[in-house]
Design an enzyme around this catalytic site. Structure first.
Site, PDB file in Angstrom:
ATOM      1  N   TYR A  99       0.846  -1.199   0.000  1.00  0.00           N
ATOM      2  CA  TYR A  99       0.000   0.000   0.000  1.00  0.00           C
ATOM      3  C   TYR A  99       0.877   1.243   0.000  1.00  0.00           C
ATOM      4  O   TYR A  99       2.012   1.205  -0.473  1.00  0.00           O
ATOM      5  CB  TYR A  99      -1.042  -0.067   1.149  1.00  0.00           C
ATOM      6  CG  TYR A  99      -2.257   0.696   0.722  1.00  0.00           C
ATOM      7  CD1 TYR A  99      -3.050   0.233  -0.328  1.00  0.00           C
ATOM      8  CD2 TYR A  99      -2.547   1.934   1.271  1.00  0.00           C
ATOM      9  CE1 TYR A  99      -4.116   0.984  -0.804  1.00  0.00           C
ATOM     10  CE2 TYR A  99      -3.623   2.685   0.805  1.00  0.00           C
ATOM     11  CZ  TYR A  99      -4.397   2.202  -0.234  1.00  0.00           C
ATOM     12  OH  TYR A  99      -5.432   2.946  -0.712  1.00  0.00           O
ATOM     13  N   ARG A 152      -8.623  10.679  -7.939  1.00  0.00           N
ATOM     14  CA  ARG A 152      -7.774  11.351  -6.946  1.00  0.00           C
ATOM     15  C   ARG A 152      -6.998  10.291  -6.180  1.00  0.00           C
ATOM     16  O   ARG A 152      -7.257  10.004  -5.028  1.00  0.00           O
ATOM     17  CB  ARG A 152      -8.677  12.172  -6.016  1.00  0.00           C
ATOM     18  CG  ARG A 152      -8.003  13.318  -5.343  1.00  0.00           C
ATOM     19  CD  ARG A 152      -8.395  13.363  -3.908  1.00  0.00           C
ATOM     20  NE  ARG A 152      -8.281  12.044  -3.303  1.00  0.00           N
ATOM     21  CZ  ARG A 152      -8.446  11.790  -2.031  1.00  0.00           C
ATOM     22  NH1 ARG A 152      -8.776  12.730  -1.194  1.00  0.00           N
ATOM     23  NH2 ARG A 152      -8.301  10.566  -1.533  1.00  0.00           N
ATOM     24  N   LYS A 170      -5.797  -2.248  -1.355  1.00  0.00           N
ATOM     25  CA  LYS A 170      -6.637  -2.084  -0.166  1.00  0.00           C
ATOM     26  C   LYS A 170      -7.266  -3.421   0.240  1.00  0.00           C
ATOM     27  O   LYS A 170      -7.349  -3.748   1.420  1.00  0.00           O
ATOM     28  CB  LYS A 170      -7.735  -1.070  -0.499  1.00  0.00           C
ATOM     29  CG  LYS A 170      -8.245  -0.373   0.701  1.00  0.00           C
ATOM     30  CD  LYS A 170      -7.882   1.082   0.686  1.00  0.00           C
ATOM     31  CE  LYS A 170      -8.083   1.691   2.042  1.00  0.00           C
ATOM     32  NZ  LYS A 170      -7.932   3.113   2.064  1.00  0.00           N
ATOM     33  N   GLU A 241     -13.457   4.574  -2.978  1.00  0.00           N
ATOM     34  CA  GLU A 241     -12.065   4.897  -2.657  1.00  0.00           C
ATOM     35  C   GLU A 241     -11.473   5.833  -3.705  1.00  0.00           C
ATOM     36  O   GLU A 241     -11.594   5.588  -4.919  1.00  0.00           O
ATOM     37  CB  GLU A 241     -11.274   3.579  -2.651  1.00  0.00           C
ATOM     38  CG  GLU A 241      -9.821   3.705  -2.295  1.00  0.00           C
ATOM     39  CD  GLU A 241      -9.581   3.908  -0.812  1.00  0.00           C
ATOM     40  OE1 GLU A 241     -10.448   3.544  -0.003  1.00  0.00           O
ATOM     41  OE2 GLU A 241      -8.512   4.437  -0.468  1.00  0.00           O
ATOM     42  N   ASP A 242     -10.856   6.903  -3.237  1.00  0.00           N
ATOM     43  CA  ASP A 242     -10.088   7.803  -4.107  1.00  0.00           C
ATOM     44  C   ASP A 242     -10.898   8.373  -5.269  1.00  0.00           C
ATOM     45  O   ASP A 242     -10.398   8.513  -6.397  1.00  0.00           O
ATOM     46  CB  ASP A 242      -8.805   7.110  -4.606  1.00  0.00           C
ATOM     47  CG  ASP A 242      -7.745   7.071  -3.504  1.00  0.00           C
ATOM     48  OD1 ASP A 242      -8.020   7.576  -2.395  1.00  0.00           O
ATOM     49  OD2 ASP A 242      -6.650   6.544  -3.735  1.00  0.00           O
ATOM     50  N   ASP A 264     -13.717   5.272   2.711  1.00  0.00           N
ATOM     51  CA  ASP A 264     -12.613   5.208   3.673  1.00  0.00           C
ATOM     52  C   ASP A 264     -11.867   6.536   3.788  1.00  0.00           C
ATOM     53  O   ASP A 264     -11.396   6.886   4.871  1.00  0.00           O
ATOM     54  CB  ASP A 264     -11.630   4.094   3.290  1.00  0.00           C
ATOM     55  CG  ASP A 264     -10.557   3.937   4.344  1.00  0.00           C
ATOM     56  OD1 ASP A 264     -10.915   3.714   5.512  1.00  0.00           O
ATOM     57  OD2 ASP A 264      -9.365   4.080   4.019  1.00  0.00           O
ATOM     58  N   ASP A 265     -11.749   7.257   2.667  1.00  0.00           N
ATOM     59  CA  ASP A 265     -11.019   8.537   2.716  1.00  0.00           C
ATOM     60  C   ASP A 265     -11.694   9.492   3.689  1.00  0.00           C
ATOM     61  O   ASP A 265     -11.035  10.295   4.351  1.00  0.00           O
ATOM     62  CB  ASP A 265     -10.964   9.183   1.325  1.00  0.00           C
ATOM     63  CG  ASP A 265     -10.391   8.227   0.305  1.00  0.00           C
ATOM     64  OD1 ASP A 265      -9.316   7.679   0.558  1.00  0.00           O
ATOM     65  OD2 ASP A 265     -11.037   8.004  -0.743  1.00  0.00           O
ATOM     66  N   ASN A 404       0.054  12.801   3.692  1.00  0.00           N
ATOM     67  CA  ASN A 404       0.938  11.778   3.115  1.00  0.00           C
ATOM     68  C   ASN A 404       1.438  12.226   1.747  1.00  0.00           C
ATOM     69  O   ASN A 404       0.770  13.030   1.094  1.00  0.00           O
ATOM     70  CB  ASN A 404       0.158  10.475   2.928  1.00  0.00           C
ATOM     71  CG  ASN A 404      -0.292   9.886   4.251  1.00  0.00           C
ATOM     72  OD1 ASN A 404       0.467   9.809   5.179  1.00  0.00           O
ATOM     73  ND2 ASN A 404      -1.541   9.482   4.300  1.00  0.00           N
TER      74      ASN A 404
HETATM   75  P1  NAD Z   1      -8.709  16.797  -0.210  1.00  0.00           P
HETATM   76  O1  NAD Z   1      -8.148  17.185  -1.498  1.00  0.00           O
HETATM   77  O2  NAD Z   1     -10.111  16.311  -0.136  1.00  0.00           O
HETATM   78  O3  NAD Z   1      -8.583  18.041   0.819  1.00  0.00           O
HETATM   79  C1  NAD Z   1      -7.461  18.879   0.940  1.00  0.00           C
HETATM   80  C2  NAD Z   1      -7.892  20.140   1.642  1.00  0.00           C
HETATM   81  O4  NAD Z   1      -6.740  20.929   1.924  1.00  0.00           O
HETATM   82  C3  NAD Z   1      -8.825  21.021   0.838  1.00  0.00           C
HETATM   83  O5  NAD Z   1      -9.845  21.503   1.663  1.00  0.00           O
HETATM   84  C4  NAD Z   1      -7.949  22.188   0.406  1.00  0.00           C
HETATM   85  O6  NAD Z   1      -8.684  23.378   0.267  1.00  0.00           O
HETATM   86  C5  NAD Z   1      -7.016  22.278   1.586  1.00  0.00           C
HETATM   87  N1  NAD Z   1      -5.776  22.993   1.282  1.00  0.00           N
HETATM   88  C6  NAD Z   1      -5.028  22.926   0.180  1.00  0.00           C
HETATM   89  N2  NAD Z   1      -3.990  23.778   0.294  1.00  0.00           N
HETATM   90  C7  NAD Z   1      -4.072  24.368   1.490  1.00  0.00           C
HETATM   91  C8  NAD Z   1      -3.304  25.332   2.177  1.00  0.00           C
HETATM   92  N3  NAD Z   1      -2.219  25.846   1.649  1.00  0.00           N
HETATM   93  N4  NAD Z   1      -3.712  25.693   3.390  1.00  0.00           N
HETATM   94  C9  NAD Z   1      -4.798  25.181   3.943  1.00  0.00           C
HETATM   95  N5  NAD Z   1      -5.562  24.259   3.347  1.00  0.00           N
HETATM   96  C10 NAD Z   1      -5.209  23.861   2.136  1.00  0.00           C
HETATM   97  O7  NAD Z   1      -7.742  15.698   0.394  1.00  0.00           O
HETATM   98  P2  NAD Z   1      -8.008  14.734   1.634  1.00  0.00           P
HETATM   99  O8  NAD Z   1      -8.513  13.428   1.193  1.00  0.00           O
HETATM  100  O9  NAD Z   1      -8.790  15.456   2.649  1.00  0.00           O
HETATM  101  O10 NAD Z   1      -6.518  14.490   2.128  1.00  0.00           O
HETATM  102  C11 NAD Z   1      -5.750  15.553   2.629  1.00  0.00           C
HETATM  103  C12 NAD Z   1      -4.444  15.019   3.170  1.00  0.00           C
HETATM  104  O11 NAD Z   1      -4.695  14.147   4.251  1.00  0.00           O
HETATM  105  C13 NAD Z   1      -3.634  14.244   2.155  1.00  0.00           C
HETATM  106  O12 NAD Z   1      -2.294  14.640   2.207  1.00  0.00           O
HETATM  107  C14 NAD Z   1      -3.734  12.831   2.616  1.00  0.00           C
HETATM  108  O13 NAD Z   1      -2.549  12.114   2.392  1.00  0.00           O
HETATM  109  C15 NAD Z   1      -3.951  12.972   4.091  1.00  0.00           C
HETATM  110  N6  NAD Z   1      -4.686  11.825   4.635  1.00  0.00           N
HETATM  111  C16 NAD Z   1      -4.128  11.162   5.679  1.00  0.00           C
HETATM  112  C17 NAD Z   1      -4.763  10.071   6.195  1.00  0.00           C
HETATM  113  C18 NAD Z   1      -4.160   9.354   7.362  1.00  0.00           C
HETATM  114  O14 NAD Z   1      -3.195   9.786   7.884  1.00  0.00           O
HETATM  115  N7  NAD Z   1      -4.710   8.263   7.821  1.00  0.00           N
HETATM  116  C19 NAD Z   1      -5.956   9.630   5.656  1.00  0.00           C
HETATM  117  C20 NAD Z   1      -6.513  10.339   4.589  1.00  0.00           C
HETATM  118  C21 NAD Z   1      -5.861  11.443   4.087  1.00  0.00           C
END
Ligand code: NAD
Length: 547
Positions: A99, A152, A170, A241-242, A264-265, A404
């Site tokens: 993964y 995505r 997954k 997913e994604d 899951d996201d 990530n």
């Molecule tokens: P997403 O694209 O749905 O959301 C990203 C958000 O960040 C949006 O609201 C965007 O407006 C905001 N953003 C972008 N640039 C910014 C900035 N400069 N300042 C403030 N906000 C900003 O993505 P997501 O699915 O919500 O994932 C976001 C992050 O979380 C990814 O990096 C992902 O790897 C991480 N994530 C981690 C886990 C985990 O640790 N278990 C799980 C899911 C996602």
């Protein structure tokens, strides 16, 4: 439980070619005689442990993570039992290969490293005959489907049909971490085209070379798929997913009260983060209702976590409107407040009456959060002034840098500990090594979704649940937090060690199945010993005896 598959009269080379029945050199002499295998294998019979030595040796000789990924995929294609035996024996080492982060690289190169198909492809050309496609899948008892449209993929954007690596990976985690039998897992690529021009022009690209389907045509295809699953695989849970941001929220809201589905996201991330917050309480001494949460990033992860925190707070007696006011968001345009005219639907529940704040630091000073949660995908945004402000406002500031891969984390573990004089309760999305500061070693927690979704899937599958509810993720989070030991907390680790993942998933599976029964969502009679029953459904990577 070992594989429930029967040979159904199959013999000889057919058994070697099916990864679910193949044992390779471990077929016994009696099996070789009875099943027409003599001569099709070299004469020496090996034990599963001897086979394990061979495959681990081959794995280690692969020079880089992508080659290791390819090796593991081909092992999975020829012998699933041995694949899972290997992965479980070296889970921490191999999880980043099967993964994230390696799966992301594999998806980028999917068309170039492709060997043979795995899972089902439903494409925009199949509108009107999706059920026929589902019918082509050989096992009718599917319990978990992971479906993506590749828009995505992790943090990598639109990878179109190359995104198939994600459902495949997954589902491997469902089996490895929670023992969902491999034959009950179905990866699906919903190929609606791609807006990634470079991919469309790649001569080896495997998907439709057309722009993405949008609007009503997209919705109709998704709907045909979801309805087809209800007919062909009535006991299956569909995990989205994604998908792109707006489709992910929309599809979840459209289907979560109608069929057995989750995202899951959004929800799995929420579960694992809430678990981290619940176990953090034991370090900070501050109960959830007395906390304020500030998120950097208001996308699928952030908003999902916000809603699940509200579920937890309302369960603790906090009114929903008060609970929402405990969650604050900063997106790319600053603090999410009511007066902003640019807010998309999914942010509105958390848009409070407050003056705008442009920077994160300003928002920290205004909101005075007890916990700062980074889900923005923007590296180094928790800079020194921000972390120092958190440390000034809190005796034990909670700082989760969840973006990530590691290079995108809002801050590193070392920065969080150094800038808070070792007081931060830190977790990240990707693993960080322990940090020693002034003679004390801090072990960062990894908020890995794999702590949550496999166990939820196990419970839903075992209880044949009709729905996946937010309450199930809340219960999963509580169960996970309860498994964190005092010894974990003593070094600052707010999640159990990953080596306990099967135990963790089993406990979550039992808790989720129990909830399904209590809420009238289970499609079967409650077994007398639910724990024993759920555990009995778990696949173990052991060969079954055929004679
Ligand atoms: P997403 O694209 O749905 O959301 C990203 C958000 O960040 C949006 O609201 C965007 O407006 C905001 N953003 C972008 N640039 C910014 C900035 N400069 N300042 C403030 N906000 C900003 O993505 P997501 O699915 O919500 O994932 C976001 C992050 O979380 C990814 O990096 C992902 O790897 C991480 N994530 C981690 C886990 C985990 O640790 N278990 C799980 C899911 C996602």
């Amino acid at each position: 439980m070992t594989s429930s598959l029967h040979l159904n009269g199959r013999r000889g080379v057919q058994l070697l070619q099916d990864p679910l029945t193949n044992k390779g050199t471990a077929f016994t002499a009696a099996e070789r005689d009875a099943l027409g295998l003599r001569g099709l294998l070299p004469p020496r019979v090996f034990t599963p442990d001897q086979q394990l030595l061979r495959v681990y040796d081959s794995y280690k000789r692969k020079p880089d993570p992508l080659e290791k990924y390819i090796y593991l995929s081909s092992l999975q294609e020829r012998n699933e039992t041995l694949f899972y035996r290997l992965v479980l024996a070296h889970l921490e080492e191999m999880m980043p290969i099967i993964y994230t982060p390696t799966v992301g690289l594999a998806c980028q190169k999917y068309a170039h490293i492709w060997r043979r198909p795995r899972g089902l492809y439903v494409s925009a050309q199949d509108h009107g005959r999706v059920k026929e496609i589902l019918q082509n899948w050989p096992n009718p008892d599917v319990r978990i489907i992971v479906v993506t449209d590749g828009e995505r993929i992790l943090g990598l954007g639109d990878l179109g049909a190359n995104g198939m690596g994600i459902p495949v990976g997954k589902l491997s985690l469902y089996t490895a971490c929670a023992g969902v039998p491999p034959e009950q897992c179905l990866p699906v690529m919903l190929d609606v085209g791609t807006d990634n021009q470079a991919l469309r022009e790649d001569p080896l690209y495997l998907g439709l070379q057309q722009p993405r389907l949008r609007g009503a045509a997209f919705d109709a295809l998704v709907d045909e798929f979801v309805q087809g699953v209800q007919v062909m695989f009535p006991r299956a849970c569909i995990q989205f997913e994604d998908f792109g941001n707006s489709n992910a929220f929309r599809l979840l809201h459209k289907y979560q009260d109608r069929v057995c589905t989750f995202n899951d996201d959004i929800q799995g991330t929420a579960g694992v983060t809430l678990a981290g917050l619940l176990s953090s309480q034991r370090l900070t001494g501050t109960a959830l209702p007395d906390q304020r949460f500030l998120f950097l990033g208001a996308g699928e992860a952030g908003i999902g976590i916000g809603h699940l925190i509200c579920t937890a707070l309302t369960a603790a007696g906090v009114p929903l409107d008060v609970a929402r006011r405990q969650c604050w968001f900063v997106d790319s345009k600053g603090l999410v407040v009511r007066s902003r005219k640019d807010l998309v639907e999914h942010k509105l529940a958390f848009a409070h009456d407050e003056a705008p704040a442009r920077t994160l630091l300003e928002a920290v000073e205004r909101v005075k959060p007890t916990a700062l949660i980074g889900v923005s995908g923007m590296p180094q945004t928790f800079d020194e002034p921000v972390v120092r402000a958190m440390a000034r406002l809190n005796a034990r500031p909670v700082v989760f840098a969840l973006s990530n891969p590691t290079s995108q984390a809002e801050c590193t573990a070392e920065q969080a500990y150094a800038w808070s004089d070792g007081r931060a309760v830190f977790a990240s999305g990707s693993p960080f090594a322990p940090v020693t500061l002034n003679g004390k070693t801090h072990v960062p927690g990894q908020g890995n979704n794999s702590y949550i979704f496999p166990g939820v899937g196990l419970g839903v599958a075992a209880g044949e649940a009709t729905r996946v509810t937010d309450e199930m993720f809340y219960v999963a989070a509580r169960t996970l937090a309860d498994l964190v030991t005092d010894a974990d907390l003593a070094v600052g680790r707010i999640y159990p060690d990953l080596s306990r993942i099967r135990e963790v998933s089993a406990a979550i599976g039992v808790a989720v199945a129990d909830l399904a029964f209590r809420r009238g969502l289970a499609r079967m009679a409650r077994p007398a010993d639910l724990g024993a029953y759920v555990r009995s459904t778990m696949f173990e990577p052991e060969y079954r005896a055929y004679v």
